[in-house]
Design a protein around this motif. Sequence first.
Motif, PDB file in Angstrom:
ATOM      1  N   ARG A 132     -61.910  50.318   8.417  1.00  8.15           N
ATOM      2  CA  ARG A 132     -62.348  50.786   9.732  1.00  8.15           C
ATOM      3  C   ARG A 132     -62.320  49.643  10.730  1.00  8.15           C
ATOM      4  O   ARG A 132     -62.478  48.483  10.377  1.00  8.15           O
ATOM      5  CB  ARG A 132     -63.772  51.345   9.648  1.00  8.15           C
ATOM      6  CG  ARG A 132     -63.839  52.719   9.041  1.00  8.15           C
ATOM      7  CD  ARG A 132     -65.201  53.332   9.271  1.00  8.15           C
ATOM      8  NE  ARG A 132     -66.279  52.572   8.657  1.00  8.15           N
ATOM      9  CZ  ARG A 132     -66.875  52.900   7.518  1.00  8.15           C
ATOM     10  NH1 ARG A 132     -66.499  53.963   6.857  1.00  8.15           N
ATOM     11  NH2 ARG A 132     -67.858  52.158   7.051  1.00  8.15           N
ATOM     12  N   VAL A 153     -60.237  57.111  22.194  1.00 10.01           N
ATOM     13  CA  VAL A 153     -60.684  57.285  20.805  1.00 10.01           C
ATOM     14  C   VAL A 153     -61.395  58.625  20.647  1.00 10.01           C
ATOM     15  O   VAL A 153     -61.161  59.349  19.675  1.00 10.01           O
ATOM     16  CB  VAL A 153     -61.576  56.101  20.352  1.00 10.01           C
ATOM     17  CG1 VAL A 153     -62.374  56.442  19.098  1.00 10.01           C
ATOM     18  CG2 VAL A 153     -60.719  54.861  20.124  1.00 10.01           C
ATOM     19  N   GLN A 154     -62.241  58.982  21.606  1.00  6.52           N
ATOM     20  CA  GLN A 154     -62.928  60.286  21.550  1.00  6.52           C
ATOM     21  C   GLN A 154     -61.932  61.433  21.541  1.00  6.52           C
ATOM     22  O   GLN A 154     -62.069  62.379  20.762  1.00  6.52           O
ATOM     23  CB  GLN A 154     -63.871  60.450  22.736  1.00  6.52           C
ATOM     24  CG  GLN A 154     -65.169  59.707  22.605  1.00  6.52           C
ATOM     25  CD  GLN A 154     -66.080  59.980  23.789  1.00  6.52           C
ATOM     26  OE1 GLN A 154     -65.618  60.191  24.925  1.00  6.52           O
ATOM     27  NE2 GLN A 154     -67.378  59.969  23.540  1.00  6.52           N
ATOM     28  N   GLN A 186     -60.169  61.607  18.249  1.00  8.18           N
ATOM     29  CA  GLN A 186     -61.065  62.141  17.225  1.00  8.18           C
ATOM     30  C   GLN A 186     -61.081  63.674  17.303  1.00  8.18           C
ATOM     31  O   GLN A 186     -60.990  64.349  16.287  1.00  8.18           O
ATOM     32  CB  GLN A 186     -62.472  61.557  17.407  1.00  8.18           C
ATOM     33  CG  GLN A 186     -63.437  61.873  16.295  1.00  8.18           C
ATOM     34  CD  GLN A 186     -64.314  63.069  16.605  1.00  8.18           C
ATOM     35  OE1 GLN A 186     -64.661  63.323  17.750  1.00  8.18           O
ATOM     36  NE2 GLN A 186     -64.652  63.806  15.587  1.00  8.18           N
ATOM     37  N   ARG A 187     -61.154  64.214  18.507  1.00  6.23           N
ATOM     38  CA  ARG A 187     -61.138  65.678  18.675  1.00  6.23           C
ATOM     39  C   ARG A 187     -59.819  66.288  18.207  1.00  6.23           C
ATOM     40  O   ARG A 187     -59.789  67.425  17.739  1.00  6.23           O
ATOM     41  CB  ARG A 187     -61.418  66.042  20.131  1.00  6.23           C
ATOM     42  CG  ARG A 187     -62.880  65.863  20.515  1.00  6.23           C
ATOM     43  CD  ARG A 187     -63.208  66.517  21.848  1.00  6.23           C
ATOM     44  NE  ARG A 187     -62.456  65.971  22.956  1.00  6.23           N
ATOM     45  CZ  ARG A 187     -62.888  65.027  23.782  1.00  6.23           C
ATOM     46  NH1 ARG A 187     -64.061  64.496  23.627  1.00  6.23           N
ATOM     47  NH2 ARG A 187     -62.128  64.611  24.774  1.00  6.23           N
ATOM     48  N   LEU A 191     -58.223  60.567  14.499  1.00  8.75           N
ATOM     49  CA  LEU A 191     -59.175  59.540  14.078  1.00  8.75           C
ATOM     50  C   LEU A 191     -60.457  60.164  13.540  1.00  8.75           C
ATOM     51  O   LEU A 191     -60.814  61.279  13.914  1.00  8.75           O
ATOM     52  CB  LEU A 191     -59.543  58.629  15.257  1.00  8.75           C
ATOM     53  CG  LEU A 191     -58.426  57.834  15.903  1.00  8.75           C
ATOM     54  CD1 LEU A 191     -58.964  57.034  17.083  1.00  8.75           C
ATOM     55  CD2 LEU A 191     -57.741  56.921  14.905  1.00  8.75           C
ATOM     56  N   VAL A 192     -61.120  59.404  12.701  1.00  4.46           N
ATOM     57  CA  VAL A 192     -62.459  59.732  12.231  1.00  4.46           C
ATOM     58  C   VAL A 192     -63.363  58.655  12.797  1.00  4.46           C
ATOM     59  O   VAL A 192     -63.033  57.457  12.708  1.00  4.46           O
ATOM     60  CB  VAL A 192     -62.523  59.719  10.689  1.00  4.46           C
ATOM     61  CG1 VAL A 192     -63.940  59.905  10.204  1.00  4.46           C
ATOM     62  CG2 VAL A 192     -61.604  60.761  10.106  1.00  4.46           C
ATOM     63  N   THR A 193     -64.463  59.051  13.406  1.00  9.04           N
ATOM     64  CA  THR A 193     -65.398  58.074  13.937  1.00  9.04           C
ATOM     65  C   THR A 193     -66.712  58.185  13.177  1.00  9.04           C
ATOM     66  O   THR A 193     -67.168  59.278  12.868  1.00  9.04           O
ATOM     67  CB  THR A 193     -65.638  58.280  15.443  1.00  9.04           C
ATOM     68  OG1 THR A 193     -66.116  59.610  15.668  1.00  9.04           O
ATOM     69  CG2 THR A 193     -64.360  58.071  16.238  1.00  9.04           C
ATOM     70  N   VAL A 198     -64.026  53.217  13.481  1.00  6.66           N
ATOM     71  CA  VAL A 198     -62.938  54.161  13.729  1.00  6.66           C
ATOM     72  C   VAL A 198     -61.905  53.978  12.628  1.00  6.66           C
ATOM     73  O   VAL A 198     -61.565  52.854  12.267  1.00  6.66           O
ATOM     74  CB  VAL A 198     -62.283  53.859  15.102  1.00  6.66           C
ATOM     75  CG1 VAL A 198     -61.111  54.772  15.355  1.00  6.66           C
ATOM     76  CG2 VAL A 198     -63.299  53.960  16.223  1.00  6.66           C
ATOM     77  N   ALA A 209     -57.527  59.306  10.439  1.00  6.17           N
ATOM     78  CA  ALA A 209     -57.976  60.451   9.643  1.00  6.17           C
ATOM     79  C   ALA A 209     -57.048  60.684   8.456  1.00  6.17           C
ATOM     80  O   ALA A 209     -55.849  60.367   8.510  1.00  6.17           O
ATOM     81  CB  ALA A 209     -58.050  61.702  10.514  1.00  6.17           C
TER      82      ALA A 209
END
Length: 145
Positions: free
Chosen positions: A23, A44-45, A48-49, A53-55, A63, A66
Amino acid sequence: MKLNRSTDMALRIAMVTAAAEVRTTVDELATQLSLPRSHVAKVVQRLQRLGVLVTIRGRSGGVAFAEHAGELTVGQVVRAFEGDDEVVSCEQPLCPLAGDCRLRGQLRRAQAAFLAVLDDVRLGELAHGSAGPLLLTLGAPEVHS
């Protein structure tokens, strides 16, 4: 076609996180890619949506790329960040050729071809080969002998 800055940032962030085995943080990504932290945080947000990515929150958070993000295509990310707008706007202001224009159709075809090429590139492929180790050296201080 020129990609907007957020799209460019999103693709670079995806590439760096795909290459990393651990990460990272938003601050580290911003430093590595020489980008403003606030912009990186927003991108990044959005990534993620999209499932790129996985936060993970908290002190040991960060971060990461995924698990199945490698199957997503560059075209999907570009569409998500660029939207469905055409290359040119014929409505603002209204073009007098709008009803009989032969250019608009050709520009639509060119845009579709551009995205079709990007649909053939998976995010996971961007960090394969010699690109992966190189991506991980971005922003690292130079070592002088």
